[in-house]
Scaffold this motif. Structure first.
Motif, PDB file in Angstrom:
ATOM      1  N   GLY A  31      17.749  -9.265   9.041  1.00 47.90           N
ATOM      2  CA  GLY A  31      16.835  -9.173  10.179  1.00 47.90           C
ATOM      3  C   GLY A  31      15.494  -8.648   9.694  1.00 47.90           C
ATOM      4  N   MET A  32      14.411  -9.274  10.136  1.00 46.75           N
ATOM      5  CA  MET A  32      13.104  -8.904   9.605  1.00 46.75           C
ATOM      6  C   MET A  32      12.130  -8.557  10.722  1.00 46.75           C
ATOM      7  SD  MET A  32      10.705 -11.024   6.943  1.00 46.75           S
ATOM      8  CE  MET A  32      12.183 -11.557   6.116  1.00 46.75           C
ATOM      9  N   ILE A  33      11.452  -7.428  10.522  1.00 44.77           N
ATOM     10  CA  ILE A  33      10.375  -7.008  11.426  1.00 44.77           C
ATOM     11  C   ILE A  33       9.101  -6.902  10.586  1.00 44.77           C
ATOM     12  CG2 ILE A  33       9.501  -5.157  12.907  1.00 44.77           C
ATOM     13  CD1 ILE A  33      12.476  -4.441  13.466  1.00 44.77           C
ATOM     14  N   VAL A  34       8.070  -7.604  11.012  1.00 44.13           N
ATOM     15  CA  VAL A  34       6.795  -7.575  10.304  1.00 44.13           C
ATOM     16  C   VAL A  34       5.801  -6.766  11.125  1.00 44.13           C
ATOM     17  CG1 VAL A  34       4.853  -8.948   9.433  1.00 44.13           C
ATOM     18  CG2 VAL A  34       7.201  -9.771   9.150  1.00 44.13           C
ATOM     19  N   ILE A  35       5.056  -5.893  10.456  1.00 42.07           N
ATOM     20  CA  ILE A  35       4.031  -5.070  11.100  1.00 42.07           C
ATOM     21  C   ILE A  35       2.678  -5.489  10.532  1.00 42.07           C
ATOM     22  CG2 ILE A  35       3.196  -2.722  11.476  1.00 42.07           C
ATOM     23  CD1 ILE A  35       6.132  -1.795  10.944  1.00 42.07           C
ATOM     24  N   ILE A  78       2.250  -4.807  16.185  1.00 39.30           N
ATOM     25  CA  ILE A  78       0.851  -4.586  15.838  1.00 39.30           C
ATOM     26  C   ILE A  78       0.674  -3.205  15.211  1.00 39.30           C
ATOM     27  CG2 ILE A  78      -1.520  -4.587  16.679  1.00 39.30           C
ATOM     28  CD1 ILE A  78      -0.005  -7.288  16.824  1.00 39.30           C
ATOM     29  N   SER A  79       0.026  -3.171  14.063  1.00 41.94           N
ATOM     30  CA  SER A  79      -0.248  -1.921  13.346  1.00 41.94           C
ATOM     31  C   SER A  79      -1.453  -1.192  13.968  1.00 41.94           C
ATOM     32  CB  SER A  79      -0.538  -2.258  11.883  1.00 41.94           C
ATOM     33  OG  SER A  79      -0.783  -1.101  11.132  1.00 41.94           O
ATOM     34  N   PRO A  80      -1.403   0.157  14.015  1.00 39.60           N
ATOM     35  CA  PRO A  80      -0.315   1.034  13.550  1.00 39.60           C
ATOM     36  C   PRO A  80       0.803   1.106  14.579  1.00 39.60           C
ATOM     37  CG  PRO A  80      -2.115   2.352  14.405  1.00 39.60           C
ATOM     38  CD  PRO A  80      -2.578   0.931  14.479  1.00 39.60           C
ATOM     39  N   VAL A  81       2.029   1.000  14.133  1.00 35.97           N
ATOM     40  CA  VAL A  81       3.159   0.978  15.051  1.00 35.97           C
ATOM     41  C   VAL A  81       3.655   2.405  15.290  1.00 35.97           C
ATOM     42  CG1 VAL A  81       4.889   0.683  13.237  1.00 35.97           C
ATOM     43  CG2 VAL A  81       5.383  -0.126  15.539  1.00 35.97           C
ATOM     44  N   ASP A  82       3.950   2.731  16.555  1.00 38.73           N
ATOM     45  CA  ASP A  82       4.476   4.065  16.863  1.00 38.73           C
ATOM     46  C   ASP A  82       5.996   4.059  16.780  1.00 38.73           C
ATOM     47  OD1 ASP A  82       5.659   3.733  19.754  1.00 38.73           O
ATOM     48  OD2 ASP A  82       3.705   2.739  19.790  1.00 38.73           O
ATOM     49  N   GLU A  83       6.576   5.239  16.760  1.00 34.72           N
ATOM     50  CA  GLU A  83       8.020   5.353  16.568  1.00 34.72           C
ATOM     51  C   GLU A  83       8.815   4.686  17.677  1.00 34.72           C
ATOM     52  OE1 GLU A  83      11.498   8.699  15.679  1.00 34.72           O
ATOM     53  OE2 GLU A  83       9.384   9.287  15.720  1.00 34.72           O
ATOM     54  N   ALA A 105       2.308  -5.699   6.690  1.00 34.99           N
ATOM     55  CA  ALA A 105       1.383  -6.780   6.303  1.00 34.99           C
ATOM     56  C   ALA A 105      -0.003  -6.497   6.855  1.00 34.99           C
ATOM     57  CB  ALA A 105       1.914  -8.124   6.810  1.00 34.99           C
ATOM     58  N   ASP A 106      -0.497  -5.297   6.655  1.00 31.29           N
ATOM     59  CA  ASP A 106      -1.788  -4.894   7.226  1.00 31.29           C
ATOM     60  C   ASP A 106      -2.957  -5.712   6.692  1.00 31.29           C
ATOM     61  OD1 ASP A 106      -0.680  -3.078   8.863  1.00 31.29           O
ATOM     62  OD2 ASP A 106      -1.329  -1.292   7.774  1.00 31.29           O
ATOM     63  N   ASP A 107      -2.991  -5.914   5.389  1.00 33.95           N
ATOM     64  CA  ASP A 107      -4.176  -6.506   4.768  1.00 33.95           C
ATOM     65  C   ASP A 107      -3.910  -7.857   4.131  1.00 33.95           C
ATOM     66  OD1 ASP A 107      -5.665  -4.116   5.339  1.00 33.95           O
ATOM     67  OD2 ASP A 107      -4.621  -3.168   3.654  1.00 33.95           O
ATOM     68  N   VAL A 108      -2.718  -8.399   4.325  1.00 34.82           N
ATOM     69  CA  VAL A 108      -2.390  -9.667   3.668  1.00 34.82           C
ATOM     70  C   VAL A 108      -1.680 -10.587   4.646  1.00 34.82           C
ATOM     71  CG1 VAL A 108      -2.182  -8.616   1.389  1.00 34.82           C
ATOM     72  CG2 VAL A 108      -0.173  -8.743   2.873  1.00 34.82           C
ATOM     73  N   ASP A 109      -1.607 -11.865   4.295  1.00 28.24           N
ATOM     74  CA  ASP A 109      -0.803 -12.824   5.044  1.00 28.24           C
ATOM     75  C   ASP A 109       0.589 -12.808   4.418  1.00 28.24           C
ATOM     76  OD1 ASP A 109       0.476 -14.955   6.189  1.00 28.24           O
ATOM     77  OD2 ASP A 109      -1.296 -16.237   6.238  1.00 28.24           O
ATOM     78  N   GLY A 157       0.787  -1.230   0.000  1.00 24.33           N
ATOM     79  CA  GLY A 157       0.000   0.000   0.000  1.00 24.33           C
ATOM     80  C   GLY A 157       0.815   1.273   0.000  1.00 24.33           C
ATOM     81  N   LEU A 158       2.103   1.190   0.255  1.00 18.94           N
ATOM     82  CA  LEU A 158       3.075   2.276   0.158  1.00 18.94           C
ATOM     83  C   LEU A 158       3.008   3.311   1.289  1.00 18.94           C
ATOM     84  CD1 LEU A 158       5.344   3.072  -1.800  1.00 18.94           C
ATOM     85  CD2 LEU A 158       3.746   4.593  -2.945  1.00 18.94           C
ATOM     86  N   LYS A 159       1.808   3.751   1.680  1.00 20.71           N
ATOM     87  CA  LYS A 159       1.684   4.878   2.607  1.00 20.71           C
ATOM     88  C   LYS A 159       2.269   4.587   3.984  1.00 20.71           C
ATOM     89  CE  LYS A 159      -2.271   7.189   0.474  1.00 20.71           C
ATOM     90  NZ  LYS A 159      -3.666   7.664   0.677  1.00 20.71           N
ATOM     91  N   ASN A 160       2.035   3.401   4.508  1.00 19.91           N
ATOM     92  CA  ASN A 160       2.554   3.086   5.845  1.00 19.91           C
ATOM     93  C   ASN A 160       4.088   3.082   5.868  1.00 19.91           C
ATOM     94  OD1 ASN A 160       0.153   2.793   7.336  1.00 19.91           O
ATOM     95  ND2 ASN A 160      -0.192   0.772   6.456  1.00 19.91           N
TER      96      ASN A 160
END
Length: 350
Positions: A80-84, A106-111, A58-62, A10-13
């Motif tokens: 190293g991978m972080i998934v949101i 968990i989305s939305p993630v804060d800074e 990964a807001d809307d997909v698996d 989605g690009l925006k996040n």
């Protein structure tokens, strides 16, 4: 430098996360501002971009199914991978961790949450690298120090050259990993000989705020100077490891930043003062009073490393009756007044 790539259909996040301030405040991270959006080309894109860290939205997909995550985590030993994502269920979170993701947020993630995760990952990966890849050389340096030194420069050169070779001679990553290795070695020395902490200037081994890039050769030179000092202190005070005087010597060193008399030590270790004087002289070949003065002067040398400290503060900290008495004994032991020595240290470690 850690190359950070972003995946977000989605690009925006991803664009929002790129604007977090902590990325700009740390030279350790280089952001790839071209967001990866196609899951089928993700593996190829990560290879081309030489990614060290992937932040995947990964807001809307698996994302696990969409990206063939096993292929990615299995094919990149240092990625190293972080998934949101939005799904906070136990099953989903567990599934990501099983498949090699470092953290699931968990989305939305804060800074603050993302910064904490990124830095934890960097610390974790650094420690694993030091323990798994540098173990033989790091252990060799530690043992050399405990045996009195002599091979510091050779072993240190081996350690730092391996770090730079393993990280493609990247100067930022090389220094960051070298700093982590130095902290690890210092903490190991202190864990094995806690009294050593009083005789080493902590800031020589644990980086303070700010990042000043140095060459590989400079790092080897600084490491060698610092760890030779550690070797010298181990050699000088190894006599207190004798079981008959260990309690006495350890108590004196731990309480060096106090006004300490033989009677104080006697009460502290539950031994007769006359016995302490006798056994200490027998084992160490020096009187306990001379030992205490030696300890205080060596501790003073460490305190004088602080560029802001005053001479009278050092004298008071170490329990001397006056600055004049401290100055007299310091010059007797070192050949310098504390002020002269303080100035010499500032120039030496500039």
């Amino acid at each position: 430098m850690q190359n950070v790539s972003f995946y977000d259909r989605g690009l925006k996040n991803a664009e929002r996360i790129m604007n977090y301030e902590f990325w700009r405040n740390d030279d350790a991270f280089k952001l790839d501002h071209e967001v990866i959006r196609n899951p089928f080309s993700l593996h190829e894109e990560l290879v081309q971009r030489k990614a060290d860290i992937l932040i995947a939205i990964a807001d809307d997909v698996d994302f696990l199914e969409e990206s063939n995550l096993k292929e990615i985590t299995g094919g990149f030993s240092r990625l190293g991978m972080i998934v949101i994502g939005k799904d906070a269920s136990y099953g989903t979170v567990r599934k990501y961790f099983i498949n090699g993701v470092f953290d699931y947020l968990i989305s939305p993630v804060d800074e603050d949450s993302l910064r904490s995760s990124v830095y934890r990952m960097f610390e974790d990966r650094s420690l694993n690298y030091i323990i798994n890849e540098l173990k033989l050389k790091v252990d060799a340096l530690i043992e050399n120090i405990f045996l009195g030194g002599g091979q510091e420069e050779f072993i240190i050169s081996e350690i730092i050259n391996q770090i730079y070779d393993d990280w493609n001679n990247d100067s930022v990553n090389g220094q960051l990993l070298s700093d982590k290795a130095k902290v690890y070695i210092y903490k190991t020395l202190i864990e094995r000989k806690p009294w050593l902490e009083k005789f080493l200037y902590k800031n020589d081994f644990i980086p303070h705020l700010g990042f000043s890039l140095r060459s590989k050769e400079e790092l080897i030179k600084i490491w060698t100077m610092n760890f030779r000092e550690a070797s010298a202190m181990v050699t000088k005070y190894q006599m207190i490891d004798d079981r008959l005087v260990y309690k006495i010597g350890k108590y004196a060193v731990i309480h060096v930043d106090e006004k300490l008399s033989l009677d104080d030590v006697s009460r502290g270790v539950f031994l007769n003062a006359s016995y302490i004087s006798h056994i200490f002289k027998k084992i160490t070949k020096m009187s306990f009073i001379d030992f205490m003065m030696e300890v205080k002067i060596d501790r003073a040398k460490v305190l004088l490393r602080d560029p802001e400290i005053r001479i009278n503060e050092v004298a008071m900290t170490l329990g001397f009756n006056s600055q004049e008495y401290f100055t007299k004994n310091f010059k007797k032991k070192t050949g310098y007044t504390p002020s002269e020595f303080h100035k010499h240290l500032i120039e030496k470690y500039r």
